[in-house]
Design an enzyme around this catalytic site. Structure first.
Site, PDB file in Angstrom:
ATOM      1  N   GLU A  60      48.379 -22.567  80.543  1.00 39.37           N
ATOM      2  CA  GLU A  60      48.531 -22.768  81.983  1.00 39.37           C
ATOM      3  C   GLU A  60      47.357 -23.543  82.583  1.00 39.37           C
ATOM      4  OE1 GLU A  60      51.232 -22.097  83.590  1.00 39.37           O
ATOM      5  OE2 GLU A  60      52.219 -20.983  81.982  1.00 39.37           O
ATOM      6  N   GLU A  96      46.150 -25.411  90.448  1.00 38.89           N
ATOM      7  CA  GLU A  96      47.222 -26.312  90.038  1.00 38.89           C
ATOM      8  C   GLU A  96      46.880 -27.736  90.436  1.00 38.89           C
ATOM      9  OE1 GLU A  96      51.919 -27.085  91.113  1.00 38.89           O
ATOM     10  OE2 GLU A  96      50.968 -25.199  91.683  1.00 38.89           O
TER      11      GLU A  96
END
Length: 257
Positions: A66, A88
């Site tokens: 991730e 992100e």
């Protein structure tokens, strides 16, 4: 957990996390990880030493995917570059706000992926904050500003069952076995089910997928470092995702690098 993941091993697992090219440089500390691990009894401590090592390798394998900053020809290989990001990537990241009476979005706040597990959406920030001890709705940014809180959100996600999915912890600790419907859907205990829990709607049941292969690559490297075998059922190539509701509300957003 500290008896299995020493500071030296932690630094070896996440070898390049503090490289200059990693935006999370200096953020993910060993002390923050251990503080978070100790806040969740059972995490990485259930079963024999092999089970404990596999669970921790799986946790770092999934969260490294991730947050990866690796590429095919990266120094030391692509799987030495976990934890390169704490937020992100994207310009700008989305709001990830879903209408909710229980966890209504706060004005001006965005619930994009942050931390090791890239926790996303208001309906995850709210309960994560309640469990960990921060205001997930009004202060989601703390997940990218406080390393202990950041690790706690990842361990919280790992330990928490979200029906119809079991918890990642229960799968890797040996507490979950497939029901008849699971077996019919091709789901069997192993690392592949963890991938299914995290992002099955996008990665599972479609044959080989580069994203889940990346997750497996990290996991294998970490098992090798910890000196433990991989176990069976590493992929979810033939597994149907868990229930439709889980697919329509993805729990995580993959870091884009």
């Amino acid at each position: 957990v500290s008896s299995v993941i020493t500071e030296s091993i932690f630094n070896d697992l996440l070898k390049h996390r503090n490289d200059a090219g990693c935006k999370a440089k200096g953020f993910y500390s060993y002390d923050a990880f251990i503080a978070a691990a100790n806040a969740f009894p059972g995490f990485g401590t259930i079963g024999d030493l092999t089970s404990q090592k596999r669970e921790l390798a799986a946790f770092f394998g999934q969260t490294s995917h991730e947050t990866t900053g690796g590429w095919p020809t990266a120094p030391d290989g692509p799987y030495a570059w976990g934890y390169c990001f704490k937020e992100e990537q994207g310009n700008p990241p989305g709001e990830y706000c879903q209408a909710s009476s229980q966890w209504p979005c706060a004005s001006g706040k965005r619930y994009y992926g942050r931390g090791p597990v890239q926790i996303s959406w208001n309906y995850n920030y709210g309960p994560a904050g309640k469990a960990v001890g921060f205001d997930g709705i009004n202060n989601p940014d703390i997940v990218a500003n406080d390393a202990t809180v950041s690790f706690k959100t990842a361990v919280w996600f790992w330990m928490t069952e979200q029906s119809p999915k079991p918890s990642c912890h229960n799968v890797m600790a040996g507490g979950w076995g497939p029901s008849g419907s699971d077996t019919a859907a091709g789901r069997a205990a192993g690392y592949g089910v963890v991938t299914n829990i995290i992002n099955g709607g996008l990665e599972c049941g479609k044959g080989s997928d580069s994203r889940q292969e990346d997750r497996i690559g990290f996991y294998k490297r970490y098992c090798d470092i910890l000196g433990v075998s991989y176990g069976s059922n590493l992929d979810c190539n033939s597994q149907k995702p868990f229930g439709f509701a889980a697919q329509s509300q993805p729990r995580l957003i993959k870091t884009v690098v």
